[in-house]
Design a protein around this motif. Structure first.
Motif, PDB file in Angstrom:
ATOM      1  N   ALA A 153      73.127  47.872  19.294  1.00 45.58           N
ATOM      2  CA  ALA A 153      72.554  49.522  20.281  1.00 45.58           C
ATOM      3  C   ALA A 153      73.303  49.697  20.727  1.00 45.58           C
ATOM      4  CB  ALA A 153      71.925  48.873  21.318  1.00 45.58           C
ATOM      5  N   ASP A 154      74.491  49.744  20.878  1.00 48.29           N
ATOM      6  CA  ASP A 154      76.106  50.558  20.537  1.00 48.29           C
ATOM      7  C   ASP A 154      75.989  51.143  19.744  1.00 48.29           C
ATOM      8  OD1 ASP A 154      75.991  49.238  23.672  1.00 48.29           O
ATOM      9  OD2 ASP A 154      78.103  48.192  22.607  1.00 48.29           O
ATOM     10  N   ILE A 155      75.720  50.589  18.314  1.00 48.17           N
ATOM     11  CA  ILE A 155      76.301  51.324  17.193  1.00 48.17           C
ATOM     12  C   ILE A 155      75.050  52.621  17.040  1.00 48.17           C
ATOM     13  CG2 ILE A 155      76.815  51.114  14.593  1.00 48.17           C
ATOM     14  CD1 ILE A 155      78.874  48.836  15.314  1.00 48.17           C
ATOM     15  N   PHE A 268      80.503  61.343  25.045  1.00 49.25           N
ATOM     16  CA  PHE A 268      80.084  61.204  25.452  1.00 49.25           C
ATOM     17  C   PHE A 268      80.563  59.492  26.016  1.00 49.25           C
ATOM     18  CE2 PHE A 268      77.269  62.901  22.056  1.00 49.25           C
ATOM     19  CZ  PHE A 268      76.333  63.385  22.637  1.00 49.25           C
ATOM     20  N   PHE A 269      79.818  58.614  27.305  1.00 49.62           N
ATOM     21  CA  PHE A 269      80.356  57.978  28.361  1.00 49.62           C
ATOM     22  C   PHE A 269      78.875  57.093  27.676  1.00 49.62           C
ATOM     23  CE2 PHE A 269      79.895  55.290  31.154  1.00 49.62           C
ATOM     24  CZ  PHE A 269      80.749  54.575  31.862  1.00 49.62           C
ATOM     25  N   LEU A 270      79.041  55.453  27.443  1.00 51.02           N
ATOM     26  CA  LEU A 270      78.877  54.396  26.756  1.00 51.02           C
ATOM     27  C   LEU A 270      78.702  53.535  27.815  1.00 51.02           C
ATOM     28  CD1 LEU A 270      78.817  54.657  23.277  1.00 51.02           C
ATOM     29  CD2 LEU A 270      77.276  54.739  24.684  1.00 51.02           C
ATOM     30  N   HIS A 271      78.157  52.245  28.396  1.00 49.27           N
ATOM     31  CA  HIS A 271      78.237  52.012  28.961  1.00 49.27           C
ATOM     32  C   HIS A 271      77.009  50.551  28.763  1.00 49.27           C
ATOM     33  CE1 HIS A 271      78.755  48.313  32.586  1.00 49.27           C
ATOM     34  NE2 HIS A 271      80.475  48.578  32.791  1.00 49.27           N
ATOM     35  N   CYS A 272      77.197  49.088  28.475  1.00 53.53           N
ATOM     36  CA  CYS A 272      76.283  48.354  28.747  1.00 53.53           C
ATOM     37  C   CYS A 272      75.167  47.969  29.899  1.00 53.53           C
ATOM     38  CB  CYS A 272      76.510  47.354  27.821  1.00 53.53           C
ATOM     39  SG  CYS A 272      78.071  46.252  29.068  1.00 53.53           S
ATOM     40  N   LEU A 273      75.383  47.770  30.734  1.00 52.55           N
ATOM     41  CA  LEU A 273      75.224  48.074  31.967  1.00 52.55           C
ATOM     42  C   LEU A 273      74.940  46.890  32.367  1.00 52.55           C
ATOM     43  CD1 LEU A 273      72.232  51.186  31.589  1.00 52.55           C
ATOM     44  CD2 LEU A 273      74.698  50.670  32.947  1.00 52.55           C
ATOM     45  N   VAL A 281      83.228  53.424  36.714  1.00 57.46           N
ATOM     46  CA  VAL A 281      82.676  54.489  36.254  1.00 57.46           C
ATOM     47  C   VAL A 281      81.897  55.638  37.518  1.00 57.46           C
ATOM     48  CG1 VAL A 281      80.479  54.044  35.657  1.00 57.46           C
ATOM     49  CG2 VAL A 281      81.233  56.130  34.749  1.00 57.46           C
ATOM     50  N   SER A 282      83.225  56.508  37.625  1.00 54.02           N
ATOM     51  CA  SER A 282      82.472  57.620  38.866  1.00 54.02           C
ATOM     52  C   SER A 282      80.746  57.930  38.680  1.00 54.02           C
ATOM     53  CB  SER A 282      82.936  58.692  38.886  1.00 54.02           C
ATOM     54  OG  SER A 282      83.105  59.063  37.674  1.00 54.02           O
ATOM     55  N   ASP A 283      80.223  58.480  39.897  1.00 57.36           N
ATOM     56  CA  ASP A 283      78.691  58.607  39.703  1.00 57.36           C
ATOM     57  C   ASP A 283      78.944  60.166  39.064  1.00 57.36           C
ATOM     58  OD1 ASP A 283      77.852  57.118  41.664  1.00 57.36           O
ATOM     59  OD2 ASP A 283      78.556  58.254  43.557  1.00 57.36           O
ATOM     60  N   ASP A 284      79.759  61.138  39.325  1.00 58.10           N
ATOM     61  CA  ASP A 284      79.414  62.260  37.991  1.00 58.10           C
ATOM     62  C   ASP A 284      79.672  61.599  36.924  1.00 58.10           C
ATOM     63  OD1 ASP A 284      81.473  61.950  38.367  1.00 58.10           O
ATOM     64  OD2 ASP A 284      82.196  63.616  39.129  1.00 58.10           O
ATOM     65  N   VAL A 285      80.531  60.798  36.810  1.00 59.40           N
ATOM     66  CA  VAL A 285      80.276  60.812  35.032  1.00 59.40           C
ATOM     67  C   VAL A 285      79.300  60.291  34.730  1.00 59.40           C
ATOM     68  CG1 VAL A 285      81.483  59.626  33.009  1.00 59.40           C
ATOM     69  CG2 VAL A 285      82.699  60.541  35.240  1.00 59.40           C
ATOM     70  N   ILE A 286      78.269  59.336  35.005  1.00 58.41           N
ATOM     71  CA  ILE A 286      77.623  58.546  34.582  1.00 58.41           C
ATOM     72  C   ILE A 286      75.746  59.560  35.190  1.00 58.41           C
ATOM     73  CG2 ILE A 286      76.690  56.957  36.713  1.00 58.41           C
ATOM     74  CD1 ILE A 286      76.591  54.575  35.404  1.00 58.41           C
ATOM     75  N   GLU A 287      75.901  60.073  35.695  1.00 55.14           N
ATOM     76  CA  GLU A 287      74.787  60.776  35.757  1.00 55.14           C
ATOM     77  C   GLU A 287      75.042  62.372  35.415  1.00 55.14           C
ATOM     78  OE1 GLU A 287      74.801  61.651  40.374  1.00 55.14           O
ATOM     79  OE2 GLU A 287      74.772  60.242  40.629  1.00 55.14           O
ATOM     80  N   VAL A 293      73.900  55.568  29.106  1.00 53.45           N
ATOM     81  CA  VAL A 293      73.720  54.974  28.455  1.00 53.45           C
ATOM     82  C   VAL A 293      72.278  54.247  28.856  1.00 53.45           C
ATOM     83  CG1 VAL A 293      75.702  54.775  30.442  1.00 53.45           C
ATOM     84  CG2 VAL A 293      73.721  55.328  31.796  1.00 53.45           C
ATOM     85  N   ILE A 294      71.417  54.936  29.303  1.00 54.83           N
ATOM     86  CA  ILE A 294      70.081  55.104  29.262  1.00 54.83           C
ATOM     87  C   ILE A 294      69.902  54.621  27.965  1.00 54.83           C
ATOM     88  CG2 ILE A 294      67.612  55.788  29.974  1.00 54.83           C
ATOM     89  CD1 ILE A 294      69.606  54.717  32.221  1.00 54.83           C
ATOM     90  N   PRO A 295      69.338  55.700  27.171  1.00 57.06           N
ATOM     91  CA  PRO A 295      69.261  55.775  25.397  1.00 57.06           C
ATOM     92  C   PRO A 295      69.963  54.279  24.683  1.00 57.06           C
ATOM     93  CG  PRO A 295      70.430  58.020  25.723  1.00 57.06           C
ATOM     94  CD  PRO A 295      69.908  57.720  27.361  1.00 57.06           C
TER      95      PRO A 295
END
Ligand code: CP
Length: 315
Positions: A153-155, A268-273, A281-287, A293-295
């Motif tokens: 999914a990441d790739i 772009f920022f990615l994380h598996c959650l 990660v800071s709030d401002d980066v993830i938002e 992270v959602i897609p």
């Protein structure tokens, strides 16, 4: 592909990505393939994304999913061979696995590293027993050392968003209060080895991952140096491999902040959650609009469906 335990088993990545794109474009095209087929999803550990996305993928394929939470309602399972079962565990995995296999056509297994024994974890003793004794195709929904559906999914997500043929992808360690497994970063490294991306791993001293996974990948202990010019930042915590399962640092200077992202090429920022905000990660980066992270989580349906489709085609 009889079983799916590593992203490397996808074979040609371009073909797998084309197949995933077709699955995403027309998710119900293979409804007949899974008709009257049952997939059993066995969870030894908690999950939100894997639990939901794999069930959704199975339904898209026309399959019947059954979910078993081993620690909620099932008999407590003994996993060690030769144990005198005079304690609180009522059933042995060696009976439970073939019984589970008799109720389904394929099995997904989630079984994290336990950090009790590096040898047991890195030999994937639980996952391999399912492969050995279930008599059914088995796919990993995150095992002790790999999380291949996540990596796929990441790739897919990187491919959907990259604007350069060879983007710079940085996987950076970030702090977390608890000891987390190495499955996601190990698997991500395997996935990156299938691409020609400019890939860099950044982690503090003491957090180098297992040499058999790191291979020839570039590793730095200087996060700022790694982030310079990055197109994608993949943040993840993992416990130490060298001092196996230990938390050696909670250094928040490794948290991915707006200032850190300013070092990148508007990455772009990615994380598996799931993710610990203001640790990883800071709030401002993830938002921010650059957060994927959602897609990325949504693409877990696509990765699971593509893999289960391949397993169904071999039944
Ligand atoms: N990324 C991931 O596997 O999420 P879950 O643990 O919620 O399934």
């Amino acid at each position: 592909m009889k079983h799916f335990t590593s992203i490397l088993q996808l074979g040609d990545l371009s073909e797998a990505l084309a197949e995933a794109a077709a699955v995403k474009a027309d998710p119900f095209a293979d409804q007949q393939l899974g008709r009257n087929k049952t997939v059993l999803l066995v969870f030894f550990n908690n999950s939100l994304r894997t639990r939901l996305s794999t069930q959704k993928a199975a339904l898209n394929l026309g399959m019947n999913p059954i979910v078993l939470d081993v620690n909620q309602g099932a008999w407590k399972l003994e996993t060690g061979r030769g144990v005198v079962m005079d304690g609180d565990k009522s059933e042995h995995l060696l009976e439970a696995i073939p019984v589970m296999g008799s109720y389904c056509d394929m099995i997904g297994v989630r079984s994290f590293a336990r950090f009790e024994s590096k040898e047991d974890d890195y030999n994937e003793v639980i996952l391999n027993q399912f492969i050995q004794y279930s008599g059914k195709p088995v796919f990993s929904m995150e095992a002790a050392t790999r999380h291949p559906l996540q990596t796929f999914a990441d790739i897919i997500t990187i491919e959907e968003h990259k604007t350069k043929p060879r983007p710079k992808v940085v996987m950076t360690w970030a702090p977390h209060p608890k000891a987390l497994p190495q499955a996601v970063p190990n698997s991500f490294i395997e996935g990156m080895s299938m691409t020609d991306y400019d890939f860099v791993i950044a982690n503090p001293e003491g957090y180098d991952l297992a040499p058999e996974f790191v291979g020839n990948a570039r590793v730095t202990h200087d996060q700022d140096e790694a982030l310079a010019g990055a197109d994608f930042v993949y943040a993840k915590n993992w416990a130490s491999y060298e001092q196996y399962g230990q938390v050696l640092s909670r250094d928040r200077s490794w948290t991915v902040t707006k200032e850190k992202m300013a070092l990148t090429d508007n990455a772009f920022f990615l994380h598996c959650l799931p993710v610990r905000r203001n640790m990883i990660v800071s709030d401002d980066v993830i938002e921010s609009p650059r957060s994927l992270v959602i897609p990325e989580a949504a693409n877990r349906v696509v990765s699971a469906q593509t893999v289960m489709k391949r397993l169904l085609e071999r039944l």
